[in-house]
Design an enzyme around this catalytic site. Sequence first.
Site, PDB file in Angstrom:
ATOM      1  N   GLU A 125      17.493  69.245  81.901  1.00  8.46           N
ATOM      2  CA  GLU A 125      18.753  68.749  82.436  1.00  8.46           C
ATOM      3  C   GLU A 125      19.377  69.869  83.244  1.00  8.46           C
ATOM      4  O   GLU A 125      19.265  71.041  82.881  1.00  8.46           O
ATOM      5  CB  GLU A 125      19.737  68.337  81.324  1.00  8.46           C
ATOM      6  CG  GLU A 125      19.376  67.069  80.590  1.00  8.46           C
ATOM      7  CD  GLU A 125      18.504  67.314  79.373  1.00  8.46           C
ATOM      8  OE1 GLU A 125      18.304  68.501  79.001  1.00  8.46           O
ATOM      9  OE2 GLU A 125      17.995  66.344  78.798  1.00  8.46           O
ATOM     10  N   TYR A 137      14.111  74.247  90.807  1.00 10.49           N
ATOM     11  CA  TYR A 137      13.338  73.185  90.166  1.00 10.49           C
ATOM     12  C   TYR A 137      12.537  72.385  91.188  1.00 10.49           C
ATOM     13  O   TYR A 137      11.394  72.004  90.929  1.00 10.49           O
ATOM     14  CB  TYR A 137      14.247  72.279  89.336  1.00 10.49           C
ATOM     15  CG  TYR A 137      14.988  73.036  88.255  1.00 10.49           C
ATOM     16  CD1 TYR A 137      14.395  74.089  87.565  1.00 10.49           C
ATOM     17  CD2 TYR A 137      16.300  72.724  87.934  1.00 10.49           C
ATOM     18  CE1 TYR A 137      15.075  74.802  86.593  1.00 10.49           C
ATOM     19  CE2 TYR A 137      16.990  73.427  86.959  1.00 10.49           C
ATOM     20  CZ  TYR A 137      16.365  74.461  86.294  1.00 10.49           C
ATOM     21  OH  TYR A 137      17.051  75.162  85.331  1.00 10.49           O
TER      22      TYR A 137
END
Length: 181
Positions: A125, A137
């Site tokens: 998350e 990411y």
Amino acid sequence: ARAAGRTRTCGATGEGGKVMAEIVVREMREEDIDGIMEIEHGSFAIPWTKQDLIGELSNTAARYFVLLEDGVVSAYAGTWLIIDEGHITNIAVHPDKRGKGYGTKVTSAMMQAAVDVGVQYMTLEVRVSNEPALALYKKLGFKKAGVRKKYYEDNGEDAYIMVNDRLQQSIDRANGKKPVY
């Protein structure tokens, strides 16, 4: 039981023969926790406690890695490994060390360790407003898979749920390796 910790070292000589920093990535040890706490406090609105991190050392599902620059903890990354899934718990780089690629180095090492024990995919998350983390990411092959509404306790911010199910390809790409067909 944990597999033996892997250490990766790289040093370089820069212009004029000037020696650059020695970089080591290895599994976290108790001696690293004070350095990690400094990063936690410089990175998160609600940092983990020292006791939380000490507890992770005895958590058989947890694997944490540190990146040391000249022996000083400059970044760290952690994941929980459950059967064939890895759930990334924390990734942070010391505020004074950001922009050097340390987040990529420590996270790709952690991802490789997960792949080495049979992990097929990883989740995490991330705050919807955390552009540097989202860029990291994306570089590491994670894709947005959903939103957790009001996930963060400090301000009620939403979190993106991100997933990567092509771990080895992502690690190789992040480390500059060309795919083999």
